[in-house]
Design an enzyme around this catalytic site. Structure first.
Site, short mmCIF file in Angstrom:
data_model
loop_
_atom_site.label_atom_id
_atom_site.label_comp_id
_atom_site.label_asym_id
_atom_site.label_seq_id
_atom_site.Cartn_x
_atom_site.Cartn_y
_atom_site.Cartn_z
CG ASP A 1 -1.98 0.97 1.20
OD1 ASP A 1 -2.10 1.66 0.17
OD2 ASP A 1 -2.71 1.08 2.19
CB SER A 2 0.70 4.41 -1.80
OG SER A 2 -0.49 5.00 -1.30
N GLY A 3 0.68 4.14 1.50
CA GLY A 3 0.79 4.95 2.70
C GLY A 3 -0.17 6.12 2.73
N GLY A 4 -0.82 6.38 1.60
CA GLY A 4 -1.77 7.50 1.55
C GLY A 4 -2.82 7.40 2.65
CG PHE A 5 -6.14 4.32 4.58
CD1 PHE A 5 -7.43 4.80 4.39
CD2 PHE A 5 -5.87 3.58 5.73
CE1 PHE A 5 -8.43 4.55 5.32
CE2 PHE A 5 -6.87 3.31 6.66
CZ PHE A 5 -8.15 3.80 6.45
CG ASP B 1 -4.72 6.80 -2.48
OD1 ASP B 1 -3.73 6.59 -1.72
OD2 ASP B 1 -5.82 6.29 -2.27
CD GLN C 1 -9.53 7.47 -2.68
OE1 GLN C 1 -10.62 7.51 -2.11
NE2 GLN C 1 -8.51 6.74 -2.22
N GLY D 1 -11.01 4.34 -0.59
CA GLY D 1 -11.95 5.25 0.06
C GLY D 1 -13.28 4.64 0.42
CG ASP E 1 -6.07 -4.74 2.05
OD1 ASP E 1 -6.66 -4.03 1.22
OD2 ASP E 1 -5.69 -4.30 3.16
CB CYS F 1 -7.81 -24.36 9.98
SG CYS F 1 -8.09 -23.77 11.66
CG HIS G 1 -10.21 -20.20 13.00
ND1 HIS G 1 -10.74 -21.27 12.31
CD2 HIS G 1 -11.24 -19.32 13.17
CE1 HIS G 1 -12.03 -21.07 12.10
NE2 HIS G 1 -12.36 -19.90 12.60
#
Lengths: 368, 368
Positions: B92-96, B146, B188, B215, B265, B305, B334
């Protein structure tokens, strides 16, 4: 059924090879037992313990009695099933924990009244009750309920602890009735040679299938510990396993083996792991230190464990700094592997009549 | 080299099967990607991720840039080697994260000035700098830098974020020059349909190898999220993967797949695990609750599992109450397995033309 056999005695020291048989496996001695106080060896899975070659692990009666309770563990099918550990388990009796408790506790010949460290609730444990609990837990080896005198303590205190430990050992033996669980006696006596002799005489007279040396590694100087070990192993029958409780520093394992000890346990490898310290063949390595920030070597360059094969000091230090759980898991895995592998190497050395050489090499490379 | 191929479209919904190829493996979609924010998926090992069938995991540029630093990861040989994860990684770019930071941050068309959440130190990140960082980390898929508008926000704020995200996406594309890393654009527009259309038009015009829907899952009602997804997948090219960021509740995975999403994710499965909550086929189970104290069934009786095969609710609850690390490890394992297996089942259902039936069955058994 529990059996023990000495398979070889070292010529140049009291070191020896042996074989413990239990319902959950056969284990070569000398052996180091990882500690799983609360029915889990902190930060690792049973699969990891199997992979690293762990044989017997230790769990704690005091802790399990308070939480989740021995009845629950019994209903789960016993401790092996509860915690998903198919190999050996030894349960400590809880004596050491109770005598270490801060605050109110009242000891008499009948037992101990104490307050839970979890919720302050009041409890009473006697030798008979502890035997009931340990049998419900269902470990392969149970320990007698003993009184462990602190260090330092007066001769009189140590003497009283020896007397009470003998009294309780008899009560434990008389009330223990699980044929599939071996009950070990515990020798006390602090750092006083004549009290160790008295304790060994009284406890061995009760004829247990194994004997523990308790009340050491409680703060006394190493020379005192080694002196008492030098003495004690000569007081114990040669055909029964000898277990040095609470000892796990690499140098103490080497010294213990040289003094005829067959079994060890200690929280040290798991505890220091959670503080970012790893064992290596050259001494301890505090991986959280800044000097390792860009060190891409393994924790221990002489180790072939899964952690040392796959992860760098730089990565593990990052995990420590970032407070990631994986830091605990990786260092714990390595530290336990280190001691387990060291015991394998020691057994190999004894088998090949070169324990003395192992001893010399260990001190040549291990820095303090 | 990165490629994507749609292998089947569902007749009754926008669901589809696809195949992502990267230098670190080929992965079937729809796929759920576990989150390893700080170069570790919290509380589990890479071996466990492999065992549970994880394909691509997500790591975070903002966090890794601050600690341990992109240069260090590059010197370690890249993120795969640093963290011992041989399969796919998306960063992830880190924007969030930056737009979620409390306190001082200053945004301009050039980039963002912000204070580190670790030590308060001042930093500047621009699209170009973020591309440099992501290329040093060396993930298989990198995300554009972003601007993610919060929920709720005004139309004007959301519009500005769309405009800036497009401006930055072009700068990211122009400065990104690693042929072995696919750079995805991010759409976005918050919950405003016309802004989503505008953003999709502008971002797809830049011709990225994949598109993320950003977003969403930032606090808006589920109906809004589903409405925007209904719209957005129709605005995206059919031959490129679509990635819905930050979504991981079981019902949202099902709804997302039905709306043409290929990748997901979320920290949810790992985060709730550390609070003692497990996914099951019948809904969430708060295993720390007293009602499970003597429940010797598996966390999820319909799960196969390793955790569900070997451990009981009673044992795991004990670990939670005793604050043992193994509690985190077992429940995390799990929960991740649950989502990964669910995505396998979804893929199987699409392949066998019964996704609609899967959808109905899911809601019939999953309780909220």
């Amino acid at each position: 059924m529990f059996t023990f056999q000495v398979t070889k005695n070292d010529d140049a020291s009291a070191a020896r090879l042996g074989r413990l048989s239990t319902s959950h496996g056969v284990f070569d001695t000398p052996i180091f037992m990882p500690v799983g106080t609360q029915a889990t060896v902190k930060a690792v899975t049973p699969e990891m313990l199997t992979e690293m070659g762990a044989g017997i692990i230790l769990s704690n009666t005091y802790h399990l009695y308070l939480r989740p309770g021995a009845d629950l563990v019994e209903r789960a099918g016993g401790l092996h099933k509860f915690m998903n550990w198919p190999r050996g388990i030894l349960t400590d009796s809880g004596g050491f924990q109770i005598f270490s408790l801060q605050g109110l506790r009242k000891i008499s010949d009948e037992g101990v009244v104490f307050n839970s460290h979890i919720d302050g609730s009041r409890h009473f444990l006697s030798p008979q009750i502890v035997m009931e609990i340990e049998q419900k837990l269902g470990a392969d080896i149970a320990m007698c309920f003993d009184e462990c005198a602190p260090y330092p303590c007066s001769y009189e205190e140590a003497d009283q602890a020896v007397t009470r430990t003998s009294l309780w050992a008899k009560r434990c033996r008389d009330s223990h009735n699980c044929s599939d669980q071996a009950l070990f006696g515990i020798i006390q006596g602090n750092i006083f040679a004549d009290l160790r002799e008295k304790s060994a005489r009284e406890i061995t007279a009760l004829d247990f299938p194994g004997y523990a040396i308790g009340g050491l590694s409680v703060g006394e100087p190493k020379e005192d510990m080694y002196r008492i070990l030098d003495l004690t192993h000569q007081l114990l029958p040669t055909d029964k396993p000898r277990y040095l409780m609470g000892v796990g520093a690499p140098e103490d394992l080497v010294e213990g083996v040289a003094r005829g000890v067959d079994m060890f346990d200690c929280v040290l490898p798991t505890r220091i792991a959670r503080h970012g310290t790893a064992f290596t063949h050259r001494g301890k390595l505090v991986v959280r230190n800044a000097v390792y920030a860009a060190d891409f070597r393994a924790l221990d360059t002489d180790c072939d464990c899964r952690v040392c094969k796959n992860y760098s000091r730089a990565y593990i230090r990052h995990l420590v700094k970032a407070e990631e759980i994986l830091a605990h898991t990786l260092i714990t895995y390595h530290n336990l592997y280190f001691l387990i592998k060291m015991m394998q190497d020691i057994r190999q050395a004894i088998a090949e009549d070169r324990f003395n050489e192992f001893y010399t090499n260990f001190y040549a490379s291990y820095k303090f």
